[in-house]
Motif scaffolding. Sequence first.
Motif, mmCIF file in Angstrom:
data_model
loop_
_atom_site.group_PDB
_atom_site.id
_atom_site.type_symbol
_atom_site.label_atom_id
_atom_site.label_comp_id
_atom_site.label_asym_id
_atom_site.label_seq_id
_atom_site.Cartn_x
_atom_site.Cartn_y
_atom_site.Cartn_z
ATOM 1 N N LEU A 14 0.553 -1.308 0.139
ATOM 2 C CA LEU A 14 0.398 -0.095 -0.199
ATOM 3 C C LEU A 14 1.121 0.795 0.110
ATOM 4 C CD1 LEU A 14 -2.525 -0.995 2.183
ATOM 5 C CD2 LEU A 14 -2.656 -1.622 0.775
ATOM 6 N N ALA A 15 0.609 2.272 -0.820
ATOM 7 C CA ALA A 15 1.425 3.451 -0.998
ATOM 8 C C ALA A 15 1.538 4.366 -1.682
ATOM 9 C CB ALA A 15 2.772 3.076 -2.432
ATOM 10 N N MET A 16 1.380 5.753 -1.255
ATOM 11 C CA MET A 16 1.078 6.938 -2.556
ATOM 12 C C MET A 16 1.769 7.202 -3.741
ATOM 13 S SD MET A 16 1.397 9.663 1.250
ATOM 14 C CE MET A 16 0.879 10.855 0.089
ATOM 15 N N PRO A 17 1.101 7.390 -4.757
ATOM 16 C CA PRO A 17 1.540 7.252 -5.377
ATOM 17 C C PRO A 17 2.994 8.394 -6.267
ATOM 18 C CG PRO A 17 -0.741 7.886 -5.565
ATOM 19 C CD PRO A 17 -0.229 7.717 -4.512
ATOM 20 N N THR A 18 2.947 10.052 -5.628
ATOM 21 C CA THR A 18 3.971 10.755 -5.176
ATOM 22 C C THR A 18 5.371 9.732 -4.620
ATOM 23 O OG1 THR A 18 3.238 11.568 -2.933
ATOM 24 C CG2 THR A 18 2.381 12.670 -5.548
ATOM 25 N N LEU A 19 4.945 9.260 -3.491
ATOM 26 C CA LEU A 19 5.898 8.525 -2.893
ATOM 27 C C LEU A 19 6.330 7.225 -3.814
ATOM 28 C CD1 LEU A 19 5.073 9.481 1.213
ATOM 29 C CD2 LEU A 19 6.752 11.055 0.105
ATOM 30 N N TRP A 20 5.515 6.876 -3.726
ATOM 31 C CA TRP A 20 6.294 5.559 -4.752
ATOM 32 C C TRP A 20 6.657 6.010 -6.144
ATOM 33 C CZ3 TRP A 20 6.256 0.621 -3.955
ATOM 34 C CH2 TRP A 20 6.984 -0.306 -5.280
ATOM 35 N N ALA A 21 6.189 6.760 -6.616
ATOM 36 C CA ALA A 21 7.418 7.593 -7.849
ATOM 37 C C ALA A 21 8.556 7.720 -6.948
ATOM 38 C CB ALA A 21 6.829 9.007 -8.962
ATOM 39 N N ARG A 22 8.822 8.880 -5.775
ATOM 40 C CA ARG A 22 10.500 8.993 -5.671
ATOM 41 C C ARG A 22 11.133 7.779 -5.245
ATOM 42 N NH1 ARG A 22 10.823 12.204 -0.408
ATOM 43 N NH2 ARG A 22 9.956 10.655 0.523
ATOM 44 N N LEU A 23 10.815 6.334 -4.802
ATOM 45 C CA LEU A 23 10.965 5.404 -4.933
ATOM 46 C C LEU A 23 11.263 4.506 -5.471
ATOM 47 C CD1 LEU A 23 11.560 3.137 -2.786
ATOM 48 C CD2 LEU A 23 9.624 1.820 -2.610
ATOM 49 N N GLU A 24 10.427 4.548 -6.973
ATOM 50 C CA GLU A 24 11.225 4.401 -8.392
ATOM 51 C C GLU A 24 11.864 4.660 -9.050
ATOM 52 O OE1 GLU A 24 7.302 2.676 -10.446
ATOM 53 O OE2 GLU A 24 7.198 5.031 -10.539
ATOM 54 N N LYS A 25 12.637 6.365 -8.480
ATOM 55 C CA LYS A 25 13.467 6.839 -9.740
ATOM 56 C C LYS A 25 15.347 6.391 -8.223
ATOM 57 C CE LYS A 25 11.568 10.569 -11.410
ATOM 58 N NZ LYS A 25 10.417 12.284 -10.899
ATOM 59 N N ALA A 26 14.064 6.266 -7.150
ATOM 60 C CA ALA A 26 15.716 6.333 -6.419
ATOM 61 C C ALA A 26 16.312 4.600 -6.832
ATOM 62 C CB ALA A 26 15.439 6.792 -4.891
ATOM 63 N N ALA A 27 15.105 3.644 -6.416
ATOM 64 C CA ALA A 27 15.802 2.119 -6.133
ATOM 65 C C ALA A 27 14.592 1.466 -8.194
ATOM 66 C CB ALA A 27 14.867 1.744 -4.947
ATOM 67 N N TYR A 28 15.566 1.636 -9.261
ATOM 68 C CA TYR A 28 14.691 1.192 -10.190
ATOM 69 C C TYR A 28 14.406 0.200 -10.478
ATOM 70 C CZ TYR A 28 13.911 0.928 -15.204
ATOM 71 O OH TYR A 28 13.003 0.757 -16.300
ATOM 72 N N GLU A 29 15.695 -0.746 -9.988
ATOM 73 C CA GLU A 29 15.837 -2.076 -10.729
ATOM 74 C C GLU A 29 15.116 -2.633 -9.511
ATOM 75 O OE1 GLU A 29 16.701 -3.063 -13.379
ATOM 76 O OE2 GLU A 29 17.824 -2.158 -14.058
ATOM 77 N N GLU A 30 15.043 -2.422 -8.294
ATOM 78 C CA GLU A 30 14.449 -3.453 -7.618
ATOM 79 C C GLU A 30 12.555 -3.240 -8.051
ATOM 80 O OE1 GLU A 30 18.576 -2.574 -6.140
ATOM 81 O OE2 GLU A 30 16.767 -1.027 -6.392
ATOM 82 N N VAL A 31 12.244 -1.630 -7.802
ATOM 83 C CA VAL A 31 11.552 -1.821 -7.747
ATOM 84 C C VAL A 31 10.486 -2.305 -9.628
ATOM 85 C CG1 VAL A 31 9.516 -0.159 -8.893
ATOM 86 C CG2 VAL A 31 10.761 0.473 -6.582
ATOM 87 N N ARG A 32 11.503 -1.870 -10.683
ATOM 88 C CA ARG A 32 11.372 -3.081 -11.391
ATOM 89 C C ARG A 32 11.104 -4.654 -11.390
ATOM 90 N NH1 ARG A 32 15.099 -2.866 -17.058
ATOM 91 N NH2 ARG A 32 16.112 -4.211 -15.535
ATOM 92 N N GLN A 33 11.956 -5.375 -10.552
ATOM 93 C CA GLN A 33 11.765 -6.604 -10.141
ATOM 94 C C GLN A 33 10.766 -6.867 -9.420
ATOM 95 O OE1 GLN A 33 15.758 -8.354 -8.893
ATOM 96 N NE2 GLN A 33 16.229 -6.818 -8.519
ATOM 97 N N LEU A 34 9.688 -6.281 -9.139
ATOM 98 C CA LEU A 34 8.265 -6.404 -8.176
ATOM 99 C C LEU A 34 7.372 -6.029 -9.390
ATOM 100 C CD1 LEU A 34 8.603 -4.794 -4.189
ATOM 101 C CD2 LEU A 34 9.044 -7.475 -5.533
ATOM 102 N N THR A 35 7.241 -4.871 -10.046
ATOM 103 C CA THR A 35 6.604 -4.603 -10.677
ATOM 104 C C THR A 35 6.756 -5.621 -12.099
ATOM 105 O OG1 THR A 35 8.049 -2.523 -11.976
ATOM 106 C CG2 THR A 35 5.769 -2.416 -9.521
ATOM 107 N N GLY A 36 7.466 -5.819 -12.717
ATOM 108 C CA GLY A 36 7.545 -6.356 -13.823
ATOM 109 C C GLY A 36 6.687 -8.236 -13.926
ATOM 110 N N ASN A 37 7.414 -8.331 -13.982
ATOM 111 C CA ASN A 37 7.278 -10.417 -13.822
ATOM 112 C C ASN A 37 6.537 -10.550 -12.504
ATOM 113 O OD1 ASN A 37 9.932 -10.792 -13.038
ATOM 114 N ND2 ASN A 37 9.511 -12.712 -14.131
#
Length: 246
Positions: free
Chosen positions: A140-163
């Motif tokens: 559960l997340a706030m969109p603005t703060l999640w977007a900031r996390l996506e920038k700071a931890a792009y590869e790690e986020v992608r591993q969850l939001t990918g397959n």
Amino acid sequence: RDAEDEIYDDLSTVVRVRRSLVEMFTETGISRFMLVDGDTGIGKTKTGKAQIMRFGSRILYVELSPVFGDNPFNFIALILDALGQKNPPTNPLERYKKVVAELNGTRRCLIIDELHHAGPRILNTIKTLINSTPGEFVGLAMPTLWARLEKAAYEEVRQLTGNRLWERIRLEQVSRADIGKFLSKKLPGLGDDQKQAVALLEQAARGRGNLAFVKRACVRAASQYDAQKITLEDFASVVSAEVSRR
């Protein structure tokens, strides 16, 4: 239970997440991560806790905080606490093994509130738990703060939001139907004026706490007036006063 803390099982946000969860409960691959995001006050936390009311111990609930830092050791301790393990191993590896053993013993769904407070290490830990256990993981997340996390931890986020992603559910504006449910339960005296009251609340709640504003206005109105006899004028005065407080 305090009136403002009541959880309604039939709100559209709750039903939407529950339907997706039920489908994910049967997933046997690695697509077992769900992201639920929405602005403050939209009902993310209540939606998560409503799943506990429906599914009981099948659901584990933890809440991240900046005070924990991006520390997998602390994150694992939160999960063990949710599992009822009050004296977790002090060795990091043994603590991790304990969580994996518990989550493999009984398939569970872990709901992680305030996931936007995670960092690369915690996100990697979630990914590893998805790989190592059969259960589901909901952030559960706030969109603005999640977007900031996506920038700071792009590869790690992608591993969850990918397959590993089952679904991303965006909770946006409070629906009129949900507002109507609050009014029907809290202020039945509005009767035929409910439609106008819904429109009034919908407009006032935007940018002022969303569902949290709706609940507060209904609770205040019920405490100030007879819920069975309240008029639209009475309710409008409560909403106006609530707006002035924001």
